[in-house]
Enzyme design. Structure first.
Site, mmCIF file in Angstrom:
data_model
loop_
_atom_site.group_PDB
_atom_site.id
_atom_site.type_symbol
_atom_site.label_atom_id
_atom_site.label_comp_id
_atom_site.label_asym_id
_atom_site.label_seq_id
_atom_site.Cartn_x
_atom_site.Cartn_y
_atom_site.Cartn_z
ATOM 1 N N SER A 457 0.810 -1.216 0.000
ATOM 2 C CA SER A 457 0.000 0.000 0.000
ATOM 3 C C SER A 457 0.846 1.270 0.000
ATOM 4 O O SER A 457 0.330 2.338 -0.315
ATOM 5 C CB SER A 457 -0.936 0.011 1.218
ATOM 6 O OG SER A 457 -0.203 -0.132 2.412
ATOM 7 N N HIS A 478 -2.535 -2.690 -6.249
ATOM 8 C CA HIS A 478 -2.961 -2.295 -4.906
ATOM 9 C C HIS A 478 -4.469 -2.401 -4.793
ATOM 10 O O HIS A 478 -5.221 -1.571 -5.320
ATOM 11 C CB HIS A 478 -2.494 -0.856 -4.622
ATOM 12 C CG HIS A 478 -2.894 -0.366 -3.273
ATOM 13 N ND1 HIS A 478 -3.134 0.969 -3.012
ATOM 14 C CD2 HIS A 478 -3.107 -1.011 -2.094
ATOM 15 C CE1 HIS A 478 -3.474 1.110 -1.744
ATOM 16 N NE2 HIS A 478 -3.471 -0.082 -1.172
ATOM 17 N N GLU A 490 -5.551 0.048 -7.934
ATOM 18 C CA GLU A 490 -4.450 0.878 -8.432
ATOM 19 C C GLU A 490 -3.403 -0.037 -9.042
ATOM 20 O O GLU A 490 -2.872 -0.920 -8.362
ATOM 21 C CB GLU A 490 -3.789 1.650 -7.288
ATOM 22 C CG GLU A 490 -4.430 2.953 -6.914
ATOM 23 C CD GLU A 490 -3.605 3.702 -5.869
ATOM 24 O OE1 GLU A 490 -3.361 4.892 -6.067
ATOM 25 O OE2 GLU A 490 -3.208 3.100 -4.853
ATOM 26 N N ASN A 528 -3.323 6.500 -1.185
ATOM 27 C CA ASN A 528 -2.804 6.637 0.179
ATOM 28 C C ASN A 528 -2.003 7.922 0.357
ATOM 29 O O ASN A 528 -1.916 8.458 1.468
ATOM 30 C CB ASN A 528 -1.947 5.430 0.547
ATOM 31 C CG ASN A 528 -2.806 4.236 0.919
ATOM 32 O OD1 ASN A 528 -4.004 4.359 1.124
ATOM 33 N ND2 ASN A 528 -2.202 3.069 0.992
#
Length: 737
Positions: A457, A478, A490, A528
């Site tokens: 992540s 991800h 992702e 993130n």
């Protein structure tokens, strides 16, 4: 068996081979009318489109067909079929809806649809809807106006009125016909959520009359048309309301209770941010209180108002953005590289994420080899996979045979046996660079041809790929937690990632049912990375004395599904503890976690999974309230002060928007579209606001810059305006022209 039926193999009807004599045809819209042994066959096969939609050009042709059916004495009944392989009628043409500029135009469009379907419902000759594939929105409204509905027992056959998901309500009579077909409570559940109804659920709820195998759909529909034309209703299954339904729905007092509870539920779920479900309630209630005709007038009026609302515009934008991503290969324009087929997947790590990835993969028909270090962890992973698949069995979305077949696709191992012929390996191991290097080396030795994808992540993919012999076959995939519910994937690429590797990951992500965005490598990637300053600033407000509960409440009021501290507890504070230092190392002081967040992580709290985080939880994991002992860990101690809601929202959201612009400027994301989709589908950014870049445009770039400058003066280092944002504000150049 008819010629058409012989061409059906579970994938729809071939219009060209329909039996009968061609009476009318309009090739520009794709409608034809044939007659066979007294039965009119209306076939819809919109040219140049994978689905049939309803627009202002189709309505007059349908009207002409209905007139011919009514006036032609040789026709005794009609059957409405689709020529598409997995779609009946997918609803209204969204592009046409987007051209509505005034409420009166939307109201006029709705009234024309209502009058057309009133005409259909009033035909003295029975019309049978023979449905294979998706009947959505206006498509289901057409079916509801037909006199008999037959659907195929097939995974592609789903029914829904999803208009609320676009900020609208059904506009062609659906708000009035559905409650009178399935009952008020069931209709409210469908209209207020827009949820899909599978074939096997549609029959017992009374939404359709018959369920058949795709191969006999046309034969049964024509047979039923003849029977109904001669008054034979022996094969018709009528819905019988239950005792509770009759007690509540057949009197004004009971209906008032239903509507009141529905409003309370909608308010709780939407926070009042979405006007469409409330409008639907008003419209349905008026239809019951006054008449069907009054309900239709109210439906058209409210449809017109909603069609030009900001919420509808933003939700429609997200619809188009998602649709365009379905066609996106992930490669630069003009670069056409075929993806590899992924027949067999290797998953490393049977924990929460590994099991989740396995579950969605086997449901997509992929053979999966799941690896972990111990038999006990494998067993736990298998149980997690089984629980996800069983949920679909319990909801009757799949049969027991399909459940068993799906679970048979999973195999487990504590070594690399069975990995030699996998096409793609996804690692979901411990978030530690050394561990990821180790498994990468092992995979390259065992599976020389496989693509290696990391589910990390935050760790940059280039750092992981340093251990690779074949870095061109290394990238990130991800997934978001829980994998079977979160729609985003992702795909993270490095300068060394090959075009074939990228195309394969994107194509396979779509095969899993995910919305895929391609992002360039970097700490935190995109989702993130923009989340980090949002969470950090919320933590700093707690450092200053704001309460955890006030901050969570303010951000839910803004439109997030949960507040930041609830989110941290759900994700796990151990995961946040690992990502924080990585982000700070990459971006410096502006990404430094707050003192409170660092202290809470250092205390060993893990969040909800350990029943202790920012909130307290009971033995069943139900939240009990804020753990006030956290305040002793803050720089100001137990003293709390109240911050205005507007300040909380401003300080939390603006850094997120600012960071999104930095990501665009640095090429981390390819476009504002990808940035909006990533935020909405990845972290629950409020859909009615359209995404970070749509919100920036709505707020006005100059206004945002002024707010950031003011915050930067108060809190140096955290709110410095992104260069691209200031430049666009100076040029008065929005992100979405």
């Amino acid at each position: 068996m008819s010629r058409a039926a012989s061409d059906v193999s579970g994938a729809g009807l071939t219009v060209a081979t329909l039996p009968g004599t061609l009476l009318l045809e309009d090739s520009t819209v794709g409608l034809s009318l044939r007659v066979h042994e007294g039965i009119a066959l209306i076939a819809y096969d919109q040219p140049g489109s994978p689905v049939n939609t309803l627009n202002s050009r189709v309505g007059p042709v349908f009207e002409q067909f209905f007139l011919r059916i009514e006036q032609d004495a040789a026709i005794v009944a009609a059957v409405l079929v689709s020529g598409k392989t997995d779609s009946w009628i997918a609803g209204a043409d969204i592009e046409e809806l987007q051209r509505i500029t005034a409420p009166v135009d939307g109201e006029r469009l709705s009234r024309s649809g209502q009058l057309l379907l009133d005409r259909l419902a009033a035909l003295r000759k029975p019309v049978i809807a023979a449905i294979h594939g998706a009947a959505l929105g206006g498509g289901l409204e057409v079916a509801l106006a037909c006199h008999h509905r037959i659907i195929t027992d097939h995974a592609k056959t789903v029914l829904a009125l999803p208009e609320v998901q676009l900020g609208l309500i059904p506009g062609a009579g659906g708000t009035q016909r559905l409650p009178r077909t399935v009952g008020l409570q069931v209709a409210l559940d469908l209209i207020l959520t827009g949820k899909n109804v599978r074939a096997r659920k549609a029959l017992p709820m009374g939404l359709v009359h018959e369920l058949v195998h795709p191969a006999i759909l046309l034969d049964v529909a024509m047979q039923r048309a003849r029977q109904l034309a001669h008054g034979d209703r022996s094969a018709v299954r009528e819905r019988r309301p239950g005792l509770v339904e009759r007690a509540l729905e057949e009197n004004s007092v009971g209906r008032a209770i239903i509507f009141r509870k529905a409003r309370e539920s909608v308010t709780k779920k939407t926070g009042g941010h979405y006007p469409a479900p409330f409008a639907a309630l008003d419209v349905i209630e008026r239809g019951y209180r006054e008449s069907f005709a009054a309900g239709l007038l109210e439906e058209a009026k409210r449809f017109g108002e909603l069609a030009v609302s900001p919420e509808c515009r933003q939700l429609a934008y997200l619809f188009f953005a998602t649709t365009s991503l379905k066609k996106d290969t992930g490669l630069p324009a003009g670069q056409n590289v075929a993806p590899r087929a992924v027949h067999k997947l290797g998953v490393l790590g049977a924990g929460f994420m590994g099991a989740g990835i396995t579950a969605v993969a086997v449901q997509a028909g992929t053979v999966v080899r799941l690896k972990d270090g111990t038999v006990e962890r494998l067993a736990s992973g298998f149980k997690a996979v089984r629980d996800v698949v069983r949920e679909r069995l319990v909801k009757r979305q799949i049969t027991r045979v399909q459940f068993d077949d799906t679970m048979s696709l999973v195999g487990g191992t504590v070594d690399y046996r069975g990995f030699a012929n996998v096409d793609l390996v996804i690692e979901a191991v411990f978030e530690d660079l050394d561990v990821k290097h180790q498994v990468l080396r092992e995979v390259e030795e065992t599976t020389p041809a496989a693509i290696f994808a990391s589910n990390t992540s935050t760790i940059p993919i280039r750092d992981i790929a340093r251990a690779a012999k074949r870095p061109e076959q290394v990238l990130g995939m991800h997934f978001f937690s829980p994998v079977h519910r979160m729609p985003l994937l992702e795909v993270i690429v490095t300068p060394e990632t090959s075009a074939e590797t990228t195309a394969t990951a994107v194509a396979y992500g779509k095969q899993l049912g995910k919305t895929v965005i391609v992002v360039q490598d970097g700490a935190g990637f995109y989702v993130n990375r923009i989340l980090a300053p949002y969470l950090n600033e919320c933590g700093r407000m707690v450092d200053e004395g704001a309460s955890i509960e006030d901050i969570d409440k303010a951000l839910v009021q803004f439109g997030f599904p949960v507040g930041p501290f609830t989110l941290l507890d759900e994700v796990g504070l151990d995961i946040a503890g690992k990502s924080g230092p990585i982000m700070e190392a990459a971006f410096g002081p502006r990404m430094q976690p707050s003192a409170t967040l660092r202290a809470v992580i250092a205390s060993g709290r893990l969040g909800r999974k350990a029943r202790k985080g920012f909130y307290r939880y009971d033995a069943d994991g139900k939240r009990q309230g804020v753990d006030d002992s956290i305040y002793a860990m803050t720089p100001v101690g137990a003293r709390r002060r109240t911050l205005p809601v507007e300040e909380i929202q401003q300080r939390a959201v603006l850094p997120l928007l600012n960071e999104a612009v930095r990501c665009l400027d640095e090429g981390i994301i390819r476009s504002p579209r990808d940035g909006d989709i990533g935020a909405v589908f990845g972290i629950g950014f409020p859909p009615f606001r359209g995404g970070p870049f749509r919100l920036l445009d709505t707020m006005g770039l100059a206004n945002v810059v002024a707010q950031l400058d003011a915050l930067h003066a108060r809190f140096p280092g955290r709110f410095e305006v992104a260069k691209l944002l200031r430049a666009r504000a100076d040029r008065q150049q929005p992100f979405h022209p």
